[in-house]
Enzyme design. Structure first.
Site, mmCIF file in Angstrom:
data_model
loop_
_atom_site.group_PDB
_atom_site.id
_atom_site.type_symbol
_atom_site.label_atom_id
_atom_site.label_comp_id
_atom_site.label_asym_id
_atom_site.label_seq_id
_atom_site.Cartn_x
_atom_site.Cartn_y
_atom_site.Cartn_z
ATOM 1 N N TRP A 19 -22.469 30.892 -47.376
ATOM 2 C CA TRP A 19 -21.348 31.842 -47.431
ATOM 3 C C TRP A 19 -20.895 32.265 -46.040
ATOM 4 O O TRP A 19 -21.716 32.509 -45.164
ATOM 5 C CB TRP A 19 -21.811 33.082 -48.201
ATOM 6 C CG TRP A 19 -20.959 34.283 -47.968
ATOM 7 C CD1 TRP A 19 -21.050 35.187 -46.940
ATOM 8 C CD2 TRP A 19 -19.857 34.705 -48.763
ATOM 9 N NE1 TRP A 19 -20.078 36.147 -47.056
ATOM 10 C CE2 TRP A 19 -19.342 35.880 -48.176
ATOM 11 C CE3 TRP A 19 -19.268 34.219 -49.940
ATOM 12 C CZ2 TRP A 19 -18.255 36.568 -48.709
ATOM 13 C CZ3 TRP A 19 -18.186 34.915 -50.467
ATOM 14 C CH2 TRP A 19 -17.690 36.074 -49.855
ATOM 15 N N ASP A 22 -16.134 37.485 -42.365
ATOM 16 C CA ASP A 22 -15.361 37.780 -41.143
ATOM 17 C C ASP A 22 -15.693 36.912 -39.918
ATOM 18 O O ASP A 22 -16.865 36.697 -39.614
ATOM 19 C CB ASP A 22 -15.622 39.216 -40.683
ATOM 20 C CG ASP A 22 -15.582 40.235 -41.785
ATOM 21 O OD1 ASP A 22 -15.266 39.889 -42.922
ATOM 22 O OD2 ASP A 22 -15.883 41.402 -41.499
ATOM 23 N N GLN A 38 -19.674 36.149 -39.973
ATOM 24 C CA GLN A 38 -20.559 36.740 -40.977
ATOM 25 C C GLN A 38 -21.056 35.613 -41.875
ATOM 26 O O GLN A 38 -20.262 34.943 -42.541
ATOM 27 C CB GLN A 38 -19.782 37.777 -41.803
ATOM 28 C CG GLN A 38 -19.490 39.055 -41.061
ATOM 29 C CD GLN A 38 -20.743 39.891 -40.873
ATOM 30 O OE1 GLN A 38 -21.160 40.589 -41.774
ATOM 31 N NE2 GLN A 38 -21.354 39.809 -39.700
ATOM 32 N N TRP A 46 -22.173 36.605 -50.787
ATOM 33 C CA TRP A 46 -22.391 37.558 -49.690
ATOM 34 C C TRP A 46 -23.794 38.160 -49.752
ATOM 35 O O TRP A 46 -24.172 38.751 -50.751
ATOM 36 C CB TRP A 46 -21.350 38.669 -49.770
ATOM 37 C CG TRP A 46 -21.449 39.626 -48.627
ATOM 38 C CD1 TRP A 46 -20.836 39.509 -47.417
ATOM 39 C CD2 TRP A 46 -22.229 40.822 -48.574
ATOM 40 N NE1 TRP A 46 -21.198 40.563 -46.606
ATOM 41 C CE2 TRP A 46 -22.054 41.380 -47.291
ATOM 42 C CE3 TRP A 46 -23.081 41.471 -49.466
ATOM 43 C CZ2 TRP A 46 -22.679 42.573 -46.892
ATOM 44 C CZ3 TRP A 46 -23.712 42.649 -49.066
ATOM 45 C CH2 TRP A 46 -23.493 43.194 -47.793
ATOM 46 N N SER A 79 -20.263 42.904 -38.883
ATOM 47 C CA SER A 79 -19.247 42.415 -37.943
ATOM 48 C C SER A 79 -19.237 43.153 -36.609
ATOM 49 O O SER A 79 -19.665 44.300 -36.509
ATOM 50 C CB SER A 79 -17.868 42.516 -38.588
ATOM 51 O OG SER A 79 -17.784 41.537 -39.589
ATOM 52 N N GLU A 191 -11.449 48.598 -41.812
ATOM 53 C CA GLU A 191 -12.513 47.746 -41.299
ATOM 54 C C GLU A 191 -11.985 46.879 -40.148
ATOM 55 O O GLU A 191 -10.781 46.720 -39.963
ATOM 56 C CB GLU A 191 -13.036 46.813 -42.409
ATOM 57 C CG GLU A 191 -13.595 47.556 -43.609
ATOM 58 C CD GLU A 191 -14.140 46.643 -44.699
ATOM 59 O OE1 GLU A 191 -15.172 46.995 -45.284
ATOM 60 O OE2 GLU A 191 -13.555 45.575 -44.975
#
Ligand code: FRU
Length: 447
Positions: A19, A22, A38, A46, A79, A191
């Protein structure tokens, strides 16, 4: 490449397996573009956030480098950003690459790691975390050198606002101010910020661009990139628009966590986005990996009717991918459409033998560009995938550049006033193209 990998893009960055979300820590040094991301090395959804790492010498061919920053006692690695400390302000050594990321443990705190081998391996700073606060969504630090004040600045997401800090040495940070209350869209968490000075096209003037990714709250649901334009004195960002003005960098559904490269040559501001949406990112039907990045895009500013907007142009390095001109639509190509009439709509349709299709319409009368992916193929993995997206074009568009790559479509005004990024999952590639109303249509195979 097996048939299981039929959606693996030909010219977009993807992880080899597992996976990805970002883009993180983007920087350029000595001819190499670095892209961290990420990454879950252990699964296709995730979890286990780690910084993966890829490098490129030309922004379009990427080489996987292995994991760069892995979880520790403070948490998983969320991140953040990276800079090249050219003047050794940190005392860690001239040319050291310093990354700041969020340690996601019991609380979210900000940590440093540094690399003395050009970003290949990182050492975590002994006194982490360097910034703490009792704020629930407190993350995604973006550090940059501010020549105006001869110091570092940091912009950090804090709930639905952005905190700004300054530092002389990257280790000790002074809280300066906060931006956001009452401004723009607040239908989600703010974010992945970025903040930079850019020239305003044709004016000789420069303004500051504050990038604010938001999830949910995007114009078509879920994740999107909003931004603000204004001034910044190293202490405080002041938005020049009225608080209720909302601006979006890209009007598709799959453009998120957009940030730019530090230290890019020629004062360029090259941005890369994550091409997905939290509404369905964990469900998209790809194998053996999930998610890709957008093509690189150069950012600028332009003015329309008294407001300043961000311009988004596919980075010039993409031209090097152009192969022969062709008459046939293929799974990985660039479509260039020159507009003939500025009074009638231009309609571009991609389709296959199974009647799966994507329809794009440029309507010069109301200055809009529209994309309909409701019949695009496999849309059933999420109720939120079917979508029609529409963008303002800020006046007439003369030429569109549309990048197609297996499971994505990125449509741009060649002059930069409109960008729209959408995923599509046709069960077989779109092999048919019809364009109504164009002066000229050119198709390039992309190598
Ligand atoms: C944005 C985001 C960031 C966070 C990261 C975690 O997509 O939620 O705010 O740092 O993803 O993977």
């Amino acid at each position: 490449t097996t048939n299981r990998e039929k959606y693996r893009p030909a010219y977009h960055h993807t992880p080899q397996w597992g996976w990805m979300n970002d883009p993180n820590g983007l920087f350029y040094k000595d001819g190499v573009w670095h892209l961290y991301f990420q990454y879950n090395p252990y699964g296709s959804q995730w979890e286990n956030m780690t910084w993966g790492h890829s490098t490129s010498k030309d922004l379009v061919h990427w080489v996987h480098q292995g994991n760069a920053i892995s979880p520790d006692a403070l948490g998983t690695i969320f991140s953040g950003s990276a800079i090249v400390d050219k003047n050794n302000t940190s005392g860690l050594g001239k040319g050291t690459v310093v990354a700041m990321y969020t340690s996601a443990g019991k609380s979210q705190t900000q940590s440093l790691a540094y690399s003395t081998d050009d970003g290949k391996t990182f050492t975590k700073y002994a006194n982490n975390p360097v910034i703490t606060a009792e704020v629930p969504d407190f993350r995604d630090p973006h550090i940059f050198w501010n020549e105006d004040i001869h110091a570092w600045n940091l912009i950090l997401a804090a709930g639905q606002e952005m905190n700004i800090y300054s530092s002389k040495d990257l280790k000790n940070w002074i809280f300066e101010s906060t931006f956001g209350l009452g401004y723009g869209n607040h239908d989600g968490v703010w974010e992945c910020p970025d903040l930079m000075k850019l020239p305003v096209n044709g004016t000789g003037e420069a303004k500051w661009l504050l990038i604010c990714n938001i999830n949910p709250g995007g114009p078509f649901g879920g994740s999107a990139t909003q931004y603000f334009v204004g001034s910044f004195d190293g202490h405080k960002f002041t938005c020049e628009s009225k608080p209720d003005v909302t601006k979006w960098m890209d009007y598709g559904k799959d453009h998120y966590a957009t940030v730019t490269f530090d230290n890019a040559p020629d004062n360029r501001r090259v941005a890369i986005a994550w091409m997905s949406n939290w509404q369905y990112a964990n469900q998209v039907p790809t194998m053996q990996y999930r998610s890709s990045n957008s093509v690189p895009r150069d950012l600028g500013l332009f003015t329309d009717a008294g407001e300043t907007y961000v311009s988004v142009v596919p980075s010039k390095e993409l031209l090097a991918l152009r192969g022969d001109k062709t008459n046939r639509l293929s799974a990985a190509c660039e479509l260039v459409v020159d507009i003939k009439s500025q009074s009638k709509p231009t309609v571009i349709t991609l389709s296959n033998a199974r009647d799966e299709q994507v329809v794009m319409t440029y309507n010069p009368k109301d200055c809009t560009f529209f994309m309909d992916r409701t019949q695009s193929g496999n849309t059933g993995f999420s109720d939120m995938f079917k979508a029609k997206t529409i963008a303002p074009t800020h006046g007439t568009i003369r030429q569109f550049r549309i990048f197609i790559d297996k499971c994505s479509i990125e449509a741009f005004d060649a002059a930069g006033k409109m960008a729209m990024t959408n995923l599509v999952f046709p069960t077989e590639p779109y092999g048919r193209l019809t364009v109504n109303g164009a002066a000229k249509t050119t198709l390039y195979e992309l190598k």
